[in-house]
Enzyme design. Structure first.
Site, PDB file in Angstrom:
ATOM      1  N   ASP A  53       0.859  -1.185   0.000  1.00 37.54           N
ATOM      2  CA  ASP A  53       0.000   0.000   0.000  1.00 37.54           C
ATOM      3  C   ASP A  53       0.891   1.230   0.000  1.00 37.54           C
ATOM      4  O   ASP A  53       2.088   1.149   0.272  1.00 37.54           O
ATOM      5  CB  ASP A  53      -0.902  -0.015   1.240  1.00 37.54           C
ATOM      6  CG  ASP A  53      -1.812   1.213   1.305  1.00 37.54           C
ATOM      7  OD1 ASP A  53      -2.456   1.512   0.293  1.00 37.54           O
ATOM      8  OD2 ASP A  53      -1.857   1.885   2.347  1.00 37.54           O
ATOM      9  N   SER A  54       0.273   2.379  -0.254  1.00 37.60           N
ATOM     10  CA  SER A  54       1.010   3.638  -0.199  1.00 37.60           C
ATOM     11  C   SER A  54       1.443   3.964   1.232  1.00 37.60           C
ATOM     12  O   SER A  54       2.326   4.788   1.428  1.00 37.60           O
ATOM     13  CB  SER A  54       0.116   4.764  -0.710  1.00 37.60           C
ATOM     14  OG  SER A  54      -1.091   4.792   0.025  1.00 37.60           O
ATOM     15  N   CYS A 103      -3.791  -0.822  -2.099  1.00 37.07           N
ATOM     16  CA  CYS A 103      -4.045   0.584  -2.395  1.00 37.07           C
ATOM     17  C   CYS A 103      -4.962   0.725  -3.622  1.00 37.07           C
ATOM     18  O   CYS A 103      -4.655   0.210  -4.709  1.00 37.07           O
ATOM     19  CB  CYS A 103      -2.706   1.271  -2.681  1.00 37.07           C
ATOM     20  SG  CYS A 103      -2.852   3.019  -3.001  1.00 37.07           S
ATOM     21  N   GLU A 129      -6.649   8.987   9.674  1.00 33.22           N
ATOM     22  CA  GLU A 129      -5.347   8.817  10.332  1.00 33.22           C
ATOM     23  C   GLU A 129      -5.280   9.583  11.649  1.00 33.22           C
ATOM     24  O   GLU A 129      -4.532   9.239  12.552  1.00 33.22           O
ATOM     25  CB  GLU A 129      -4.211   9.238   9.389  1.00 33.22           C
ATOM     26  CG  GLU A 129      -4.086   8.265   8.240  1.00 33.22           C
ATOM     27  CD  GLU A 129      -2.761   8.319   7.497  1.00 33.22           C
ATOM     28  OE1 GLU A 129      -1.850   9.045   7.936  1.00 33.22           O
ATOM     29  OE2 GLU A 129      -2.663   7.630   6.469  1.00 33.22           O
ATOM     30  N   CYS A 157     -11.164   3.358  -1.146  1.00 36.91           N
ATOM     31  CA  CYS A 157      -9.918   3.854  -0.549  1.00 36.91           C
ATOM     32  C   CYS A 157      -9.682   3.060   0.733  1.00 36.91           C
ATOM     33  O   CYS A 157     -10.632   2.771   1.472  1.00 36.91           O
ATOM     34  CB  CYS A 157     -10.047   5.345  -0.246  1.00 36.91           C
ATOM     35  SG  CYS A 157      -8.633   6.034   0.624  1.00 36.91           S
ATOM     36  N   THR A 158      -8.419   2.758   0.978  1.00 35.15           N
ATOM     37  CA  THR A 158      -8.058   1.934   2.141  1.00 35.15           C
ATOM     38  C   THR A 158      -8.550   2.512   3.470  1.00 35.15           C
ATOM     39  O   THR A 158      -8.802   1.776   4.414  1.00 35.15           O
ATOM     40  CB  THR A 158      -6.526   1.812   2.228  1.00 35.15           C
ATOM     41  OG1 THR A 158      -5.965   3.128   2.069  1.00 35.15           O
ATOM     42  CG2 THR A 158      -5.995   0.878   1.170  1.00 35.15           C
ATOM     43  N   HIS A 159      -8.662   3.840   3.532  1.00 40.86           N
ATOM     44  CA  HIS A 159      -8.979   4.484   4.810  1.00 40.86           C
ATOM     45  C   HIS A 159     -10.468   4.534   5.123  1.00 40.86           C
ATOM     46  O   HIS A 159     -10.854   4.712   6.263  1.00 40.86           O
ATOM     47  CB  HIS A 159      -8.460   5.926   4.805  1.00 40.86           C
ATOM     48  CG  HIS A 159      -6.970   6.030   4.864  1.00 40.86           C
ATOM     49  ND1 HIS A 159      -6.159   5.464   3.916  1.00 40.86           N
ATOM     50  CD2 HIS A 159      -6.150   6.635   5.763  1.00 40.86           C
ATOM     51  CE1 HIS A 159      -4.889   5.724   4.226  1.00 40.86           C
ATOM     52  NE2 HIS A 159      -4.860   6.430   5.338  1.00 40.86           N
TER      53      HIS A 159
HETATM   54  N1  DGL Z   1      -4.052   3.918   0.031  1.00 36.17           N
HETATM   55  C1  DGL Z   1      -4.654   4.972  -0.741  1.00 36.17           C
HETATM   56  C2  DGL Z   1      -5.829   4.405  -1.539  1.00 36.17           C
HETATM   57  O1  DGL Z   1      -6.450   3.425  -1.164  1.00 36.17           O
HETATM   58  C3  DGL Z   1      -5.090   6.130   0.152  1.00 36.17           C
HETATM   59  C4  DGL Z   1      -3.949   6.949   0.724  1.00 36.17           C
HETATM   60  C5  DGL Z   1      -3.106   7.637  -0.332  1.00 36.17           C
HETATM   61  O2  DGL Z   1      -3.587   8.622  -0.942  1.00 36.17           O
HETATM   62  O3  DGL Z   1      -2.001   7.191  -0.553  1.00 36.17           O
HETATM   63  O4  DGL Z   1      -6.151   4.944  -2.562  1.00 36.17           O
END
Ligand code: DGL
Length: 269
Positions: A11-12, A74, A153, A185-187
């Protein structure tokens, strides 16, 4: 091919731990190696070209751990760089877009699906394209919600400010009479309660990470790659930076203790 080899997840940053959480739930005996590019997060606002370069480097970290499969946690990477990872890795690769789209297509009755994600994910049109491929009759309505990432976060998962921002972002989608929304999105799974409340609980929320865990489980069966050992699995965590509050936030995303986190150098922001 040994089935005890780990599944690689990248992931990022820290958000992909929500996908590890879903994977551990569906596949409690699989060993997992996670890499989060915490030194260069966020990927969401970056150009596709840069995200593709980063994705290649992230893939190499996992390949160095002899993984049997790669899961791109991600959404942004899955949207713009799935082919980069597939070309580089000789192992099966699963992104989160198609499983999320499939789950949304199954859920929608009115064939009106909302999609929320980073600017990169929304601009790529990856979810609408996947949904159209699955069912051309489905109409999609997308909205980038970049502020959800820092809010999650910050741990503001049930906070007035988050609710206000959610209302601002999601109001246009309510006008479109969507009955299903992809949390692209992961979050966003952390903000499920607020999102659901703002959408008046009438919209089905699709967690792309959850959907992906189901796909990974089926694929492991199909390829006869499931780990037959019933021992407690080994979860290993690698990051390119260990920022302030990393463990605290990470444990919120993962839903359990993180244990030792290893730093991989050479990923300067
Ligand atoms: N992990 C990213 C996603 O799911 C979200 C966080 C980022 O912008 O890197 O798109």
């Amino acid at each position: 091919m040994s089935n005890s080899r780990p599944i690689g997840v990248f992931d990022s940053g820290i958000g992909g731990l929500t996908v590890v959480r879903a994977l551990s739930h569906h596949l409690p005996h699989e060993n997992i190696v996670y890499f989060g590019d915490t030194a260069r997060v966020p990927y969401g606002p970056k150009s596709a070209q840069v995200v593709r370069e980063y994705a290649a480097q992230d893939t190499d970290v996992l390949l160095g751990h002899d993984v049997k499969m790669i899961v791109i946690a991600c959404n942004t990477v899955s949207a713009v760089a799935l082919d980069v990872v597939q070309k580089r890795a000789k192992v099966p690769v699963v992104g989160v877009i198609f499983p999320g789209a499939e789950a949304a297509a199954r859920a929608t009755m009115k064939k009106r699906v909302g999609i929320i994600g980073t600017i990169g994910t929304v601009t790529s049109n990856a979810y609408p394209n996947a949904l159209r491929q699955i069912d051309p009759a489905i109409q999609t309505f997308s909205r980038a919600c970049p502020l959800f990432v820092p809010l999650a976060e910050e741990g503001w998962i049930d906070h007035k400010a988050t609710e206000l921002i959610a209302k601002e972002y999601l109001f246009p989608l309510t006008l479109e009479k969507i009955d299903t929304i992809v949390l692209g999105c992961t979050h966003y799974p952390l903000l499920k309660d607020v999102i659901s409340r703002v959408l008046h609980q009438t919209v089905t929320l699709i967690d792309s990470g959850e959907a992906t865990a189901g796909t990974v489980s089926r694929l492991l069966d199909e390829l006869d790659l499931k780990n037959s050992s019933k021992l407690k699995p080994n979860l290993q965590f690698f990051v390119s930076d260990v920022p302030f509050k990393f463990t605290e936030i990470g444990e919120q995303f993962l839903g359990q203790k993180l244990g030792k986190v290893h730093r991989v150098s050479g990923f300067a922001a």
